[in-house]
Design a protein around this motif. Structure first.
Motif, PDB file in Angstrom:
ATOM      1  N   UNK A 148       0.960  -1.088  -0.459  1.00  0.00           N
ATOM      2  CA  UNK A 148       0.566  -0.075  -0.397  1.00  0.00           C
ATOM      3  C   UNK A 148       0.989   1.425   0.128  1.00  0.00           C
ATOM      4  N   UNK A 149       2.097   0.809   0.146  1.00  0.00           N
ATOM      5  CA  UNK A 149       2.755   2.394   0.868  1.00  0.00           C
ATOM      6  C   UNK A 149       3.313   2.310  -0.406  1.00  0.00           C
ATOM      7  N   UNK A 150       3.199   1.647  -1.656  1.00  0.00           N
ATOM      8  CA  UNK A 150       4.403   2.287  -2.764  1.00  0.00           C
ATOM      9  C   UNK A 150       5.173   0.798  -3.225  1.00  0.00           C
ATOM     10  N   UNK A 151       5.652   0.308  -1.891  1.00  0.00           N
ATOM     11  CA  UNK A 151       6.651   0.157  -1.754  1.00  0.00           C
ATOM     12  C   UNK A 151       7.096  -1.592  -2.249  1.00  0.00           C
ATOM     13  N   UNK A 152       7.942  -2.704  -1.486  1.00  0.00           N
ATOM     14  CA  UNK A 152       8.331  -3.441  -1.489  1.00  0.00           C
ATOM     15  C   UNK A 152       7.193  -5.089  -0.847  1.00  0.00           C
ATOM     16  N   UNK A 153       6.588  -5.641  -1.696  1.00  0.00           N
ATOM     17  CA  UNK A 153       5.230  -6.432  -0.914  1.00  0.00           C
ATOM     18  C   UNK A 153       5.418  -6.851  -0.011  1.00  0.00           C
ATOM     19  N   UNK A 154       6.102  -7.051   1.114  1.00  0.00           N
ATOM     20  CA  UNK A 154       6.548  -7.347   2.104  1.00  0.00           C
ATOM     21  C   UNK A 154       8.114  -7.362   2.517  1.00  0.00           C
ATOM     22  N   UNK A 155       8.603  -7.635   3.991  1.00  0.00           N
ATOM     23  CA  UNK A 155       9.845  -7.530   4.457  1.00  0.00           C
ATOM     24  C   UNK A 155      11.056  -8.867   3.894  1.00  0.00           C
ATOM     25  N   UNK A 156      10.639  -9.543   2.781  1.00  0.00           N
ATOM     26  CA  UNK A 156      11.629 -10.481   2.838  1.00  0.00           C
ATOM     27  C   UNK A 156      13.008  -9.972   2.546  1.00  0.00           C
ATOM     28  N   UNK A 157      14.204 -10.311   3.169  1.00  0.00           N
ATOM     29  CA  UNK A 157      15.722  -9.950   2.754  1.00  0.00           C
ATOM     30  C   UNK A 157      15.458 -11.738   1.677  1.00  0.00           C
ATOM     31  N   UNK A 158      16.732 -10.952   0.509  1.00  0.00           N
ATOM     32  CA  UNK A 158      17.280 -11.826  -0.182  1.00  0.00           C
ATOM     33  C   UNK A 158      18.601 -12.209   0.559  1.00  0.00           C
ATOM     34  N   UNK A 159      19.378 -13.739   0.007  1.00  0.00           N
ATOM     35  CA  UNK A 159      19.819 -14.092   1.039  1.00  0.00           C
ATOM     36  C   UNK A 159      21.544 -13.350   0.720  1.00  0.00           C
ATOM     37  N   UNK A 160      21.184 -12.595  -0.841  1.00  0.00           N
ATOM     38  CA  UNK A 160      22.341 -12.145  -1.358  1.00  0.00           C
ATOM     39  C   UNK A 160      21.942 -10.427  -1.394  1.00  0.00           C
ATOM     40  N   UNK A 161      21.896 -10.482  -0.352  1.00  0.00           N
ATOM     41  CA  UNK A 161      21.263  -8.908   0.299  1.00  0.00           C
ATOM     42  C   UNK A 161      20.841  -7.461  -0.422  1.00  0.00           C
ATOM     43  N   UNK A 162      19.994  -7.250   0.416  1.00  0.00           N
ATOM     44  CA  UNK A 162      18.886  -6.496   0.315  1.00  0.00           C
ATOM     45  C   UNK A 162      17.103  -7.091  -0.352  1.00  0.00           C
ATOM     46  N   UNK A 163      16.832  -6.435  -0.921  1.00  0.00           N
ATOM     47  CA  UNK A 163      14.827  -7.074  -0.504  1.00  0.00           C
ATOM     48  C   UNK A 163      15.073  -8.357  -1.250  1.00  0.00           C
ATOM     49  N   UNK A 164      14.336  -9.341  -0.665  1.00  0.00           N
ATOM     50  CA  UNK A 164      14.181 -10.580  -2.115  1.00  0.00           C
ATOM     51  C   UNK A 164      13.469 -10.278  -3.109  1.00  0.00           C
ATOM     52  N   UNK A 165      12.964  -8.826  -3.487  1.00  0.00           N
ATOM     53  CA  UNK A 165      12.181  -8.372  -4.162  1.00  0.00           C
ATOM     54  C   UNK A 165      12.855  -7.980  -5.543  1.00  0.00           C
ATOM     55  N   UNK A 166      12.100  -7.377  -6.713  1.00  0.00           N
ATOM     56  CA  UNK A 166      12.896  -7.212  -7.584  1.00  0.00           C
ATOM     57  C   UNK A 166      11.649  -6.269  -8.660  1.00  0.00           C
ATOM     58  N   UNK A 167      11.816  -5.509  -8.997  1.00  0.00           N
ATOM     59  CA  UNK A 167      10.384  -4.160  -9.755  1.00  0.00           C
ATOM     60  C   UNK A 167      10.548  -4.743 -11.397  1.00  0.00           C
ATOM     61  N   UNK A 168       9.406  -5.354 -11.498  1.00  0.00           N
ATOM     62  CA  UNK A 168       9.605  -5.818 -13.215  1.00  0.00           C
ATOM     63  C   UNK A 168       8.201  -4.338 -13.716  1.00  0.00           C
ATOM     64  N   UNK A 169       9.371  -3.252 -14.548  1.00  0.00           N
ATOM     65  CA  UNK A 169       9.008  -2.365 -15.024  1.00  0.00           C
ATOM     66  C   UNK A 169       7.529  -2.986 -16.163  1.00  0.00           C
TER      67      UNK A 169
END
Length: 567
Positions: A148-169
């Motif tokens: 709802x705030x426009x950010x990533x769907x949840x707080x899951x982290x990637x094992x290789x740093x950063x969020x576990x989500x990438x935006x597909x334009x």
């Protein structure tokens, strides 16, 4: 195809089902670092073929081949672009067929990696999925709208740093990737996707491979609500054993595995002891074996930093693992793989004085424990950690991403970062195999993809083979002993000195007879008295320790293995 049969009840020893993969001694090959046949600096299948006699002489009878598939190599082959194609860096399908034939001709079986929690973002499935929300393979992956705030769907982290989500334009959604951005997670809730996995498994089994090592298999089932990661919980614990994991593993057994004489070993990352027990309980018909993670996590703190440890802590891990095999399940024993540092630098003493001796002790431990042992390439003669001196020497994507993140948030401390990596980096095990004292350790005639350890001039396979009393010969003798003594496979396990600070001693017994193993985990000489119940002990193998009656005298870093109750 070899059909499994249930026409007769399987033979049992000491209450456990007798089967080939319990009795095997496995050896992991990381293909890009094993042997380069064409001088391009990257190991290949022809290089492995050229070393098959080496493997046969060592005595191993099962090879785990790390990914050999077509891949962009964002994560060194664990990002697969085509599951039915051999990486051009490694050779051709003809080379793979020749490798399989050469192994089988020597009585050595082969298991290959099954990497199906995720694919490469260059896989045809994902390329099509990105074409739009209505594409045929869109539901092969996990997509979500922004929060709802426009950010990533949840707080899951990637094992290789950063969020576990990438935006597909292009499609206006995020896709999930528990690992690198180029490794989108597959959606196992889609039966069509599961059917694709069953087909690719049959492809390799019909070729004649003898099973699979299943990469991060506990993560394949996701709770569709994607619940937030609670504070203080490790991501792997949160991601493991989703609501349909066991359903999918049983379906895999029913649809594919039950029709072949093959072995499966799952990477148990994130599972606790009870969860792992469920996965390998033969009555549940899921997986055969599992890689437990306690042995490669107990010496790290909650943040993954190295910590001091004691031998009783180490021994407790093996006691727990042995107890998990209650007659209906099985596990593995290992001290290293492509994701770990070198055992002699981690659990032993890699100084020039003690490296060879402590390698013998560690391999004695590995090859006399309960569970199928997996030896990692180079550990048979005691390859050590690499002396990294700068960040640019690392190839591991996890290291590079972590350093980039530290630089971005202003916390980069190169000295501290380097000190940590010199004890923890996966690249220590990925440096090329040291075959001889020639330039580049005999691994390649070109420039290696990752630097060869400078100590290859003295620590190499050729020198080890020529050393009559060295670690390589001792490891070969250990493998032969394991094959000759059923108690070392099927015997009950009892720790004989759980609280001793320097001695690791245990018994493997079937009925009133068995094997005793006594290991000195230190430079100071020790004396250990075997219990009187272990009657009439007779030495089977020793690396310098001696037996007088029930008393074992152990110089620094030595091992003694004896039979008892067999007079």
């Amino acid at each position: 195809m070899t059909e499994a049969t249930n026409s007769t009840a399987p033979a049992r020893i000491n209450g456990m089902r007798k089967i080939w993969w319990k009795e095997a001694v496995a050896y992991q090959i990381y293909p890009r670092s094993f042997m380069d046949s064409d001088g391009d600096g990257v190991g290949d299948l022809r290089g492995i073929i050229g070393k098959l006699d080496y493997l046969a002489e060592l005595g191993v009878d099962l090879i785990w081949l790390s990914p050999h598939y077509d891949s962009p190599n964002a994560d060194n082959g664990y990002d697969i672009r085509d599951y039915r194609k051999v990486s051009e860096q490694f050779g051709s399908m003809e080379d793979f067929d020749a490798l399989l034939e050469g192994l089988h001709a020597r009585g050595i079986r082969l298991i290959v990696d099954l990497v199906v929690n995720h694919s490469s973002d260059e896989h045809a499935w994902f390329a099509e999925a990105r074409q739009g929300r209505d594409s045929a393979t869109r539901d092969y992956y996990i997509w979500r709208d922004p929060a709802p705030d426009g950010g990533v769907p949840n707080n899951w982290p990637s094992f290789f740093s950063g969020p576990a989500w990438t935006w597909d334009e292009a499609s206006g959604q995020y896709y999930l990737h528990l690992f690198a951005q180029k490794q989108p997670d597959l959606n196992w809730d889609n039966p069509a996707l599961r059917g694709e996995v069953w087909d690719l498994m049959r492809f390799w089994l019909d070729k004649g491979v003898d099973g699979f090592r299943m990469d991060v298999i506990p993560f394949i089932s996701k709770d569709p609500t994607l619940p937030a990661l609670p504070e203080g919980v490790k991501p792997q614990r949160h991601y493991a054993e989703g609501p349909k994991l066991h359903d999918y593993l049983r379906e895999m057994r029913r649809e594919v595995l039950s029709h072949y004489d093959c072995a499966t070993v799952g990477e148990g990352n994130g599972l606790d002891q009870e969860q792992m027990r469920r996965v390998v309980d033969e009555r549940r018909e899921e997986l055969d074996m599992i890689f437990q993670f306690d042995v490669v996590e107990f010496d790290r703190d909650a943040a993954g930093n190295p910590r001091d440890w004691t031998l009783p802590e180490f021994k407790e891990i093996f006691a727990r693992q042995a107890a998990s095999m209650d007659g209906h399940g099985w596990t593995t024993v290992y001290l290293a793989n492509h994701d770990c540092t070198r055992p002699v630098s981690r659990y032993g003493d890699d100084s020039p004085e003690w490296r060879a001796a402590s390698t013998k002790v560690l391999n004695a431990l590995l090859l006399t424990q309960k569970g199928t042992p997996f030896l990692y390439q180079g550990d048979e003669f005691g390859m050590t950690n690499f002396p990294f001196t700068e960040i640019g020497q690392f190839e591991d994507i996890a290291v590079r991403n972590a350093w980039a993140a530290a630089e971005a948030n202003g916390t980069a401390d190169e000295a501290a970062f380097l000190a940590r990596l010199n004890r923890t980096s996966r690249d220590h095990s990925r440096t090329p195999m040291q075959w001889n004292a020639a330039p580049q350790g005999g691994f390649t005639t070109g420039t290696p993809w990752l630097a060869v350890n400078p100590n290859h001039a003295t620590i190499n396979a050729e020198a080890a083979l020529a050393e009559v009393d060295g670690p390589w010969q001792f490891t070969r003798d250990l493998i032969a002993l394991r094959k000759a003594q059923p108690a070392l496979v099927y015997g009950d396990y009892e720790d004989l000195a759980p609280d001793h600070a320097a001695i690791f001693a245990y018994s493997r017994a079937i009925g009133g007879a068995g094997i005793a193993v006594v290991l000195n985990f230190g430079a100071e000489a020790q004396v250990f008295d075997l219990p009187e119940a272990l009657s009439a002990p007779q030495v089977l193998l020793s690396s310098g320790a001696t037996l007088q009656g029930q008393s074992v005298s152990l110089p620094g870093w030595t091992a003694l293995i004896c039979a008892w109750g067999q007079a």
